[in-house]
Design a protein around this motif. Structure first.
Motif, PDB file in Angstrom:
ATOM      1  N   CYS A 169       3.618   3.847  -5.053  1.00  6.54           N
ATOM      2  CA  CYS A 169       3.496   5.313  -5.579  1.00  6.54           C
ATOM      3  C   CYS A 169       4.552   4.450  -7.166  1.00  6.54           C
ATOM      4  CB  CYS A 169       3.331   6.285  -4.959  1.00  6.54           C
ATOM      5  SG  CYS A 169       2.560   7.480  -6.250  1.00  6.54           S
TER       6      CYS A 169
ATOM      7  N   HIS B  51       0.036   2.122  -4.904  1.00  6.02           N
ATOM      8  CA  HIS B  51      -1.004   3.716  -5.495  1.00  6.02           C
ATOM      9  C   HIS B  51      -0.230   3.391  -7.101  1.00  6.02           C
ATOM     10  CE1 HIS B  51      -2.828   4.371  -2.153  1.00  6.02           C
ATOM     11  NE2 HIS B  51      -1.553   4.522  -1.209  1.00  6.02           N
ATOM     12  N   GLN B  52      -1.441   4.274  -8.298  1.00  7.32           N
ATOM     13  CA  GLN B  52      -1.115   4.705  -9.497  1.00  7.32           C
ATOM     14  C   GLN B  52      -1.320   6.151  -9.639  1.00  7.32           C
ATOM     15  OE1 GLN B  52      -2.814   1.501 -12.134  1.00  7.32           O
ATOM     16  NE2 GLN B  52      -2.290   0.652 -10.695  1.00  7.32           N
TER      17      GLN B  52
ATOM     18  N   LEU C  71       0.628  -1.141  -0.351  1.00 10.47           N
ATOM     19  CA  LEU C  71       0.007  -0.206   0.031  1.00 10.47           C
ATOM     20  C   LEU C  71       0.725   1.291   0.002  1.00 10.47           C
ATOM     21  CD1 LEU C  71      -2.944  -0.454   2.569  1.00 10.47           C
ATOM     22  CD2 LEU C  71      -3.499  -1.148   0.376  1.00 10.47           C
TER      23      LEU C  71
END
Length: 99
Positions: free
Chosen positions: A66, A87-88, A63
């Motif tokens: 990024c 995350h993208q 999580l």
């Protein structure tokens, strides 16, 4: 290293054909370091899938990770399959030049 990586590909020009896929990371002193690079015939789901399978050997899906990229469909497909927790984000330069 910060838990932010940047993914992209660039086409060769001149006498050589193909695409260089690469990932870079940044440390806490703002220096960039290449993590992985791979030369393929063309950018597609297969080449990016192989690339992400190799990347998972040392960049864990979590999580806190990024991933920044340029909205290329094959990258998004590979990330959805191999890095669903990360995350993208979209590169702001790409957004400003293409929207």
């Amino acid at each position: 290293m910060r838990k932010v990586i940047i993914i992209d590909g660039t086409y060769f020009s001149g006498n050589y054909e193909g695409v260089l896929l690469y990932i870079v990371a940044q440390d806490t002193q703002n220096h960039f370091y290449p993590l992985v690079y791979y030369v393929v015939d063309k950018e597609n789901d297969t080449s990016w899938g192989f690339f992400f399978r190799k990347l998972k050997a040392f960049v864990i899906d979590e999580l806190e990770l990024c991933i920044i990229f340029d909205r290329y469909v094959s990258i998004a497909n590979g990330l959805a399959k191999h890095y669903p927790l990360a995350h993208q984000g979209v590169c702001m330069r790409y957004l400003s030049e293409n929207l």
